[in-house]
Design a protein around this motif. Structure first.
Motif, PDB file in Angstrom:
ATOM      1  N   MET A  23       0.849  -1.196   0.000  1.00 29.50           N
ATOM      2  CA  MET A  23       0.000   0.000   0.000  1.00 29.50           C
ATOM      3  C   MET A  23       0.891   1.254   0.000  1.00 29.50           C
ATOM      4  N   THR A  24       0.517   2.221  -0.820  1.00 26.72           N
ATOM      5  CA  THR A  24       1.298   3.460  -0.855  1.00 26.72           C
ATOM      6  C   THR A  24       0.656   4.502   0.067  1.00 26.72           C
ATOM      7  N   VAL A  25       1.464   5.105   0.927  1.00 22.78           N
ATOM      8  CA  VAL A  25       0.959   6.177   1.779  1.00 22.78           C
ATOM      9  C   VAL A  25       1.425   7.485   1.168  1.00 22.78           C
ATOM     10  N   ARG A  26       0.474   8.354   0.768  1.00 22.72           N
ATOM     11  CA  ARG A  26       0.833   9.515  -0.047  1.00 22.72           C
ATOM     12  C   ARG A  26       1.318  10.708   0.759  1.00 22.72           C
ATOM     13  N   ASN A  27       0.928  10.785   2.030  1.00 28.35           N
ATOM     14  CA  ASN A  27       1.326  11.979   2.786  1.00 28.35           C
ATOM     15  C   ASN A  27       2.817  11.913   3.099  1.00 28.35           C
ATOM     16  N   THR A  28       3.597  12.761   2.419  1.00 34.08           N
ATOM     17  CA  THR A  28       5.046  12.703   2.576  1.00 34.08           C
ATOM     18  C   THR A  28       5.516  13.583   3.728  1.00 34.08           C
ATOM     19  N   ASN A  29       4.574  14.276   4.374  1.00 33.71           N
ATOM     20  CA  ASN A  29       4.973  15.254   5.363  1.00 33.71           C
ATOM     21  C   ASN A  29       4.759  14.782   6.802  1.00 33.71           C
ATOM     22  N   VAL A  30       4.620  13.495   6.982  1.00 36.32           N
ATOM     23  CA  VAL A  30       4.299  12.964   8.312  1.00 36.32           C
ATOM     24  C   VAL A  30       5.356  13.334   9.363  1.00 36.32           C
ATOM     25  N   PRO A  31       6.654  13.208   9.082  1.00 35.07           N
ATOM     26  CA  PRO A  31       7.630  13.576  10.119  1.00 35.07           C
ATOM     27  C   PRO A  31       7.479  15.027  10.580  1.00 35.07           C
ATOM     28  N   ASP A  32       7.233  15.951   9.649  1.00 35.94           N
ATOM     29  CA  ASP A  32       7.033  17.361  10.039  1.00 35.94           C
ATOM     30  C   ASP A  32       5.801  17.492  10.914  1.00 35.94           C
ATOM     31  N   PHE A  33       4.740  16.817  10.502  1.00 33.95           N
ATOM     32  CA  PHE A  33       3.488  16.892  11.258  1.00 33.95           C
ATOM     33  C   PHE A  33       3.696  16.362  12.675  1.00 33.95           C
ATOM     34  N   ILE A  34       4.397  15.244  12.776  1.00 30.64           N
ATOM     35  CA  ILE A  34       4.664  14.649  14.099  1.00 30.64           C
ATOM     36  C   ILE A  34       5.458  15.641  14.950  1.00 30.64           C
ATOM     37  N   GLU A  35       6.422  16.312  14.319  1.00 26.23           N
ATOM     38  CA  GLU A  35       7.241  17.260  15.071  1.00 26.23           C
ATOM     39  C   GLU A  35       6.409  18.428  15.604  1.00 26.23           C
ATOM     40  N   HIS A  36       5.387  18.810  14.873  1.00 28.65           N
ATOM     41  CA  HIS A  36       4.607  19.986  15.285  1.00 28.65           C
ATOM     42  C   HIS A  36       3.549  19.697  16.344  1.00 28.65           C
ATOM     43  N   ARG A  37       3.256  18.433  16.588  1.00 25.49           N
ATOM     44  CA  ARG A  37       2.348  18.145  17.711  1.00 25.49           C
ATOM     45  C   ARG A  37       3.082  18.445  19.018  1.00 25.49           C
ATOM     46  N   ARG A  38       2.467  19.242  19.877  1.00 23.21           N
ATOM     47  CA  ARG A  38       3.069  19.547  21.171  1.00 23.21           C
ATOM     48  C   ARG A  38       2.056  19.315  22.291  1.00 23.21           C
ATOM     49  N   SER A  39       2.572  19.065  23.478  1.00 22.82           N
ATOM     50  CA  SER A  39       1.696  18.981  24.644  1.00 22.82           C
ATOM     51  C   SER A  39       1.279  20.381  25.031  1.00 22.82           C
ATOM     52  N   VAL A  40      -0.008  20.607  25.081  1.00 22.65           N
ATOM     53  CA  VAL A  40      -0.548  21.927  25.436  1.00 22.65           C
ATOM     54  C   VAL A  40      -1.396  21.754  26.690  1.00 22.65           C
ATOM     55  N   ARG A  41      -1.129  22.612  27.671  1.00 21.44           N
ATOM     56  CA  ARG A  41      -1.771  22.455  28.985  1.00 21.44           C
ATOM     57  C   ARG A  41      -2.712  23.595  29.323  1.00 21.44           C
ATOM     58  N   SER A  42      -3.058  24.388  28.334  1.00 19.84           N
ATOM     59  CA  SER A  42      -3.952  25.528  28.571  1.00 19.84           C
ATOM     60  C   SER A  42      -4.894  25.637  27.364  1.00 19.84           C
ATOM     61  N   PHE A  43      -6.181  25.842  27.653  1.00 20.54           N
ATOM     62  CA  PHE A  43      -7.197  25.749  26.608  1.00 20.54           C
ATOM     63  C   PHE A  43      -8.136  26.940  26.649  1.00 20.54           C
ATOM     64  N   ARG A  44      -8.763  27.215  25.505  1.00 21.65           N
ATOM     65  CA  ARG A  44      -9.908  28.136  25.519  1.00 21.65           C
ATOM     66  C   ARG A  44     -11.071  27.411  26.193  1.00 21.65           C
ATOM     67  N   ARG A  45     -12.048  28.174  26.677  1.00 21.98           N
ATOM     68  CA  ARG A  45     -13.119  27.558  27.473  1.00 21.98           C
ATOM     69  C   ARG A  45     -14.120  26.761  26.646  1.00 21.98           C
ATOM     70  N   GLU A  46     -14.195  27.026  25.335  1.00 19.23           N
ATOM     71  CA  GLU A  46     -15.279  26.402  24.551  1.00 19.23           C
ATOM     72  C   GLU A  46     -15.187  24.876  24.560  1.00 19.23           C
ATOM     73  N   PRO A  47     -16.364  24.231  24.553  1.00 19.18           N
ATOM     74  CA  PRO A  47     -16.364  22.765  24.629  1.00 19.18           C
ATOM     75  C   PRO A  47     -15.846  22.122  23.341  1.00 19.18           C
ATOM     76  N   VAL A  48     -15.536  20.858  23.444  1.00 19.14           N
ATOM     77  CA  VAL A  48     -15.106  20.104  22.261  1.00 19.14           C
ATOM     78  C   VAL A  48     -16.290  19.252  21.812  1.00 19.14           C
ATOM     79  N   ASP A  49     -16.560  19.295  20.536  1.00 24.92           N
ATOM     80  CA  ASP A  49     -17.689  18.555  19.981  1.00 24.92           C
ATOM     81  C   ASP A  49     -17.521  17.045  20.242  1.00 24.92           C
ATOM     82  N   ARG A  50     -18.585  16.437  20.762  1.00 20.96           N
ATOM     83  CA  ARG A  50     -18.506  14.997  21.095  1.00 20.96           C
ATOM     84  C   ARG A  50     -18.294  14.124  19.856  1.00 20.96           C
ATOM     85  N   GLY A  51     -18.904  14.560  18.728  1.00 23.71           N
ATOM     86  CA  GLY A  51     -18.732  13.801  17.484  1.00 23.71           C
ATOM     87  C   GLY A  51     -17.270  13.811  17.056  1.00 23.71           C
ATOM     88  N   LEU A  52     -16.630  14.963  17.256  1.00 24.85           N
ATOM     89  CA  LEU A  52     -15.206  15.053  16.908  1.00 24.85           C
ATOM     90  C   LEU A  52     -14.384  14.146  17.828  1.00 24.85           C
TER      91      LEU A  52
END
Ligand code: FMN
Length: 204
Positions: free
Chosen positions: A1-30
């Protein structure tokens, strides 16, 4: 199987642990979509030994924070930590858990049983490894959806306290808590140490 997204390492690098949020709720479906992505993680022979608990009400957040907080306080006191420091640590953990718009608690469940301890420990280890993979899938998918998240260790130290605080079945053992929300734009991620391949990797 070919995986087309060639930017996965960059994407992984940009995920960070964030410990502060805006107050709005998160959609349950999401949140359900993110849990579905978590469940595509590799698992020993498709066992998916995980269960996910979604929490977004103040009442249940409080129950969880109090249940785990009481256990941690007892452990710290037992360790001889100064009372003032105990209060500081327990209060900070309480605030972290109760101020996140949503919590997703990943539990272990349905492990195979073996008559000997060696194989039982291996089964446990496999289940935990796969749970970690599922949580990483969850957090990467959250980042892709523009949400912030942070993995919190607390339940792994007191799975029974977390389970009882939430009234979960005896077989569901909480292990990983993920805070989820819309990111506070003012939050600055902590400095991340450079990856030192010379220390972490050996070529043979
Ligand atoms: C198993 C595990 C437990 C963690 N526990 C906590 C925690 O209790 N509190 C916290 O603020 N961050 C916790 N983190 C987040 C780490 O601190 C974070 O992943 C690490 O500092 C790297 O930062 P990054 O995720 O932004 O790359 C935990 C991460 C993992 C994988």
């Amino acid at each position: 199987m070919t995986v087309r997204n060639t930017n996965v390492p960059d994407f992984i690098e940009h995920r960070r642990s964030v410990r502060s949020f805006r107050r709005e709720p998160v959609d349950r479906g999401l949140l359900d979509t993110l849990i579905e992505a978590a469940c595509l993680a590799p698992a020993p022979h498709h066992s998916r030994p995980w269960r996910f608990v979604v929490i977004d009400t103040d009442r249940v957040k409080l129950a969880l924070a109090r249940g785990m907080g009481a256990r941690w306080q007892a452990d710290l006191e037992q360790d001889g930590v100064e009372p003032e420091r105990v209060r500081e640590l327990v209060d900070a953990s309480h605030a972290k858990i109760t101020s996140a718009p949503a919590l997703v608690l990943a539990c272990l469940n349905g492990l195979d049983r073996y008559p000997d301890e060696t194989r039982q420990r291996a089964e446990w280890g496999m289940a935990l490894l796969s749970l970690g993979a599922a949580v990483e899938n969850f957090m990467l998918s959250a980042a892709d959806a523009g949400l912030a998240s942070c993995w919190v260790a607390a339940p792994i130290f007191c799975p029974e306290a977390a389970r009882d605080a939430l009234g979960l079945e005896t077989e569901w053992l909480p292990h990983a808590l993920v805070l989820v929300g819309h990111p506070d734009p003012a939050y600055v991620a902590r400095e991340r140490p450079r990856v030192r391949l010379d220390e972490l990797r050996r070529n043979l």
